[in-house]
Design a protein around this motif. Structure first.
Motif, PDB file in Angstrom:
ATOM      1  N   VAL A  45       2.879 -36.884 -67.645  1.00 58.20           N
ATOM      2  CA  VAL A  45       2.417 -35.313 -67.149  1.00 58.20           C
ATOM      3  C   VAL A  45       3.219 -34.158 -67.810  1.00 58.20           C
ATOM      4  O   VAL A  45       3.961 -34.273 -67.668  1.00 58.20           O
ATOM      5  N   ALA A  46       2.263 -33.341 -68.512  1.00 62.77           N
ATOM      6  CA  ALA A  46       3.054 -32.298 -69.311  1.00 62.77           C
ATOM      7  C   ALA A  46       2.829 -30.958 -68.406  1.00 62.77           C
ATOM      8  O   ALA A  46       1.795 -30.859 -67.629  1.00 62.77           O
ATOM      9  N   SER A  47       3.658 -30.059 -68.371  1.00 62.45           N
ATOM     10  CA  SER A  47       3.639 -28.606 -67.604  1.00 62.45           C
ATOM     11  C   SER A  47       4.273 -27.749 -68.598  1.00 62.45           C
ATOM     12  O   SER A  47       5.186 -27.676 -69.451  1.00 62.45           O
ATOM     13  N   LEU A  62      -0.921 -30.801 -66.789  1.00 61.56           N
ATOM     14  CA  LEU A  62      -2.067 -31.607 -67.389  1.00 61.56           C
ATOM     15  C   LEU A  62      -1.441 -33.265 -67.464  1.00 61.56           C
ATOM     16  O   LEU A  62      -0.731 -33.549 -68.231  1.00 61.56           O
ATOM     17  N   PRO A  63      -2.312 -34.096 -66.640  1.00 62.69           N
ATOM     18  CA  PRO A  63      -2.067 -35.554 -67.190  1.00 62.69           C
ATOM     19  C   PRO A  63      -2.465 -35.783 -68.360  1.00 62.69           C
ATOM     20  O   PRO A  63      -3.037 -35.214 -69.007  1.00 62.69           O
ATOM     21  N   GLU A  64      -1.795 -37.171 -68.733  1.00 61.96           N
ATOM     22  CA  GLU A  64      -2.442 -37.821 -69.886  1.00 61.96           C
ATOM     23  C   GLU A  64      -3.840 -37.989 -70.019  1.00 61.96           C
ATOM     24  O   GLU A  64      -4.418 -38.439 -68.919  1.00 61.96           O
ATOM     25  N   LEU A  65      -4.213 -37.680 -71.187  1.00 61.86           N
ATOM     26  CA  LEU A  65      -5.614 -37.791 -71.420  1.00 61.86           C
ATOM     27  C   LEU A  65      -5.925 -39.095 -71.888  1.00 61.86           C
ATOM     28  O   LEU A  65      -5.191 -39.481 -72.796  1.00 61.86           O
ATOM     29  N   ASN A  98       4.010 -33.396 -60.220  1.00 58.65           N
ATOM     30  CA  ASN A  98       3.750 -34.338 -61.485  1.00 58.65           C
ATOM     31  C   ASN A  98       3.078 -35.848 -61.117  1.00 58.65           C
ATOM     32  O   ASN A  98       2.249 -36.134 -61.491  1.00 58.65           O
ATOM     33  N   ILE A  99       3.749 -36.271 -59.817  1.00 54.33           N
ATOM     34  CA  ILE A  99       3.022 -37.179 -59.188  1.00 54.33           C
ATOM     35  C   ILE A  99       1.576 -37.104 -58.726  1.00 54.33           C
ATOM     36  O   ILE A  99       0.829 -38.082 -59.122  1.00 54.33           O
ATOM     37  N   LEU A 100       1.388 -35.903 -58.039  1.00 54.64           N
ATOM     38  CA  LEU A 100       0.170 -35.737 -57.575  1.00 54.64           C
ATOM     39  C   LEU A 100      -1.017 -35.473 -58.714  1.00 54.64           C
ATOM     40  O   LEU A 100      -2.316 -36.139 -58.750  1.00 54.64           O
ATOM     41  N   ALA A 101      -0.536 -34.963 -59.993  1.00 56.53           N
ATOM     42  CA  ALA A 101      -1.480 -34.658 -60.949  1.00 56.53           C
ATOM     43  C   ALA A 101      -1.834 -35.997 -61.773  1.00 56.53           C
ATOM     44  O   ALA A 101      -2.990 -36.194 -62.108  1.00 56.53           O
ATOM     45  N   ALA A 102      -0.702 -37.003 -61.646  1.00 56.82           N
ATOM     46  CA  ALA A 102      -1.031 -38.168 -62.617  1.00 56.82           C
ATOM     47  C   ALA A 102      -1.921 -39.163 -61.624  1.00 56.82           C
ATOM     48  O   ALA A 102      -2.739 -39.861 -61.878  1.00 56.82           O
ATOM     49  N   GLU A 103      -1.581 -39.146 -60.166  1.00 57.93           N
ATOM     50  CA  GLU A 103      -2.581 -39.945 -59.065  1.00 57.93           C
ATOM     51  C   GLU A 103      -3.874 -39.643 -59.209  1.00 57.93           C
ATOM     52  O   GLU A 103      -4.858 -40.176 -59.174  1.00 57.93           O
ATOM     53  N   ALA A 104      -3.940 -38.125 -59.064  1.00 67.80           N
ATOM     54  CA  ALA A 104      -5.431 -37.436 -58.994  1.00 67.80           C
ATOM     55  C   ALA A 104      -6.119 -37.561 -60.306  1.00 67.80           C
ATOM     56  O   ALA A 104      -7.332 -37.168 -60.336  1.00 67.80           O
ATOM     57  N   ASN A 105      -5.402 -37.530 -61.350  1.00 70.08           N
ATOM     58  CA  ASN A 105      -5.995 -37.232 -62.611  1.00 70.08           C
ATOM     59  C   ASN A 105      -6.595 -35.677 -62.705  1.00 70.08           C
ATOM     60  O   ASN A 105      -7.895 -35.725 -62.963  1.00 70.08           O
ATOM     61  N   ALA A 106      -5.859 -34.993 -62.324  1.00 65.79           N
ATOM     62  CA  ALA A 106      -6.303 -33.693 -62.116  1.00 65.79           C
ATOM     63  C   ALA A 106      -5.342 -32.677 -63.070  1.00 65.79           C
ATOM     64  O   ALA A 106      -4.325 -32.574 -62.917  1.00 65.79           O
ATOM     65  N   LEU A 107      -5.937 -31.449 -63.291  1.00 65.48           N
ATOM     66  CA  LEU A 107      -5.094 -30.193 -63.851  1.00 65.48           C
ATOM     67  C   LEU A 107      -4.932 -29.513 -62.635  1.00 65.48           C
ATOM     68  O   LEU A 107      -5.626 -28.952 -62.172  1.00 65.48           O
ATOM     69  N   TRP A 150      -5.723 -25.082 -71.790  1.00 63.39           N
ATOM     70  CA  TRP A 150      -5.968 -26.367 -71.178  1.00 63.39           C
ATOM     71  C   TRP A 150      -6.989 -26.302 -69.995  1.00 63.39           C
ATOM     72  O   TRP A 150      -7.563 -27.428 -69.914  1.00 63.39           O
ATOM     73  N   LEU A 151      -7.259 -25.188 -69.645  1.00 59.29           N
ATOM     74  CA  LEU A 151      -8.170 -24.624 -68.623  1.00 59.29           C
ATOM     75  C   LEU A 151      -9.706 -24.844 -69.173  1.00 59.29           C
ATOM     76  O   LEU A 151     -10.654 -25.467 -68.923  1.00 59.29           O
ATOM     77  N   THR A 152      -9.817 -24.096 -70.369  1.00 57.78           N
ATOM     78  CA  THR A 152     -11.061 -24.073 -71.078  1.00 57.78           C
ATOM     79  C   THR A 152     -11.518 -25.492 -71.647  1.00 57.78           C
ATOM     80  O   THR A 152     -12.665 -25.739 -71.671  1.00 57.78           O
ATOM     81  N   GLU A 153     -10.310 -26.239 -72.168  1.00 60.82           N
ATOM     82  CA  GLU A 153     -10.876 -27.400 -72.790  1.00 60.82           C
ATOM     83  C   GLU A 153     -11.065 -28.660 -71.835  1.00 60.82           C
ATOM     84  O   GLU A 153     -11.690 -29.614 -72.056  1.00 60.82           O
ATOM     85  N   HIS A 154     -10.201 -28.583 -70.569  1.00 64.37           N
ATOM     86  CA  HIS A 154     -10.185 -29.850 -69.740  1.00 64.37           C
ATOM     87  C   HIS A 154     -10.445 -29.491 -68.328  1.00 64.37           C
ATOM     88  O   HIS A 154     -10.468 -30.450 -67.553  1.00 64.37           O
ATOM     89  N   GLY A 155     -10.697 -28.272 -67.877  1.00 68.00           N
ATOM     90  CA  GLY A 155     -11.199 -27.998 -66.589  1.00 68.00           C
ATOM     91  C   GLY A 155     -12.520 -28.265 -66.275  1.00 68.00           C
ATOM     92  O   GLY A 155     -13.504 -27.810 -67.134  1.00 68.00           O
TER      93      GLY A 155
END
Length: 322
Positions: A45-47, A62-65, A98-107, A150-155
């Motif tokens: 995950v990137a932050s 932002l999790p790995e895309l 980090n764990i939650l973002a990766a697990e949920a695949n959420a921004l 990140w939000l405009t492109e991936h949210g």
């Protein structure tokens, strides 16, 4: 230490916080900050950090895309700490999110709201609402708002969630009531909210509590410390949603709720009452409750690597990615 150099303590809420007569604040727990990570080695995950307004910051995750234009659910997250300690940049929150973002695949947008006593309530609530408005504003063409790529492109703005632990869970409740009464920019709707070990309290004993235990509790003292001008004290509807003049929970502005509790947490009996009250309120949504046996308040943040913590984080993640 010589007595003439000893600072006088005005309020001692150990092990949480101390306020000295000269105005100095000593945060005793959980607020040590760590930098964001462009690529977390454990989760990928990137932050990064940014300013939402001149006074409100956030850390974005932002999790790995799997594809360049991938759209992800967006979680606006509010940290715990009794409105007076903790941070979106804390050494406790960074690994957990980090764990939650990766697990949920959420921004995830983790909000750095200002803290009491320097900024007493309702300022933390206002900052939390400002952050949610800023996220929603990414769907509008409003001039003057600096948009976050990140939000405009991936949210995915049809999948907006809010969540929080402890005081953050209390913030979620109050933000959901406000979102039920006010429109967000672009008419964005909150799909779901999770309240983990939410900080609710009140003067009336619940279960085996006594009046004396309630008034001696840290929960009681912290609330009056963070909101000294509060109308109604510990029975203000923002901390006690069960008082007679509290807004009806039928007005919660989302369609799904998840309430996470822990068996040994003194806040759990009020968390259970919250779920029961939501069910009876006529709220037109779906509410789920998880109570983890043998665990205490926010155990999954203090040690996210235990089996029970991993299970709870997976549960929250599946709620967001549902």
């Amino acid at each position: 230490m010589a007595s003439d150099t000893t600072k006088e303590v005005l309020t001692d809420l150990s092990p949480v916080i101390k306020l000295y007569k000269d105005g100095t604040v000593e945060r005793l727990f959980g607020s040590t900050q760590v930098p964001p990570s462009p690529d977390d080695p454990a989760t990928g995950v990137a932050s990064k950090d940014l300013n939402i307004s001149p006074v409100v910051q956030a850390r974005l995750y932002l999790p790995e895309l799997t594809e360049p234009n991938q759209k992800l659910p967006v979680l606006v997250y509010y940290h715990g700490g009794g409105f007076c300690i903790g941070s979106a940049f804390s050494f406790l929150d960074q690994p957990y999110i980090n764990i939650l973002a990766a697990e949920a695949n959420a921004l995830i947008v983790s909000v750095e709201y200002r803290l009491a006593p320097e900024y007493p309530l309702p300022i933390p609530y206002e900052d939390s609402w400002t952050a949610l408005q800023w996220v929603a504003s990414h769907v509008t063409e409003k001039p003057g708002i600096e948009k976050e790529p990140w939000l405009t492109e991936h949210g995915d703005f049809s999948k907006i969630y809010i969540g929080g632990d402890s005081a953050g869970g209390n913030i979620v409740h109050n933000i959901l009531l406000r979102a039920g009464a006010e429109t967000l920019p672009g008419d964005v709707k909150i799909v779901g909210g999770f309240l983990s070990h939410p900080y609710f309290w009140g003067s009336k004993p619940i279960g085996s509590e006594t009046k004396e235990e309630i008034e001696q509790s840290l929960q009681y003292k912290v609330w009056l410390f963070v909101y000294p001008s509060v109308p109604g004290g510990i029975d203000n509807a923002m901390i006690n949603p069960f008082v007679e003049d509290a807004p009806s929970l039928s007005g919660l502005g989302c369609s799904r709720l998840l309430v996470c509790l822990a068996e040994k947490d003194p806040l759990t009996s009020r968390g259970i009452l919250y779920v029961e009250t939501v069910k009876k309120s006529g709220w037109n949504g779906e509410v789920e409750m998880v109570e983890v046996e043998g665990e205490d308040h926010c155990f999954h943040i203090f040690n996210p690597e235990t089996e029970k913590a991993k299970d709870l984080i997976k549960r929250i993640a599946s709620f967001i990615s549902h």
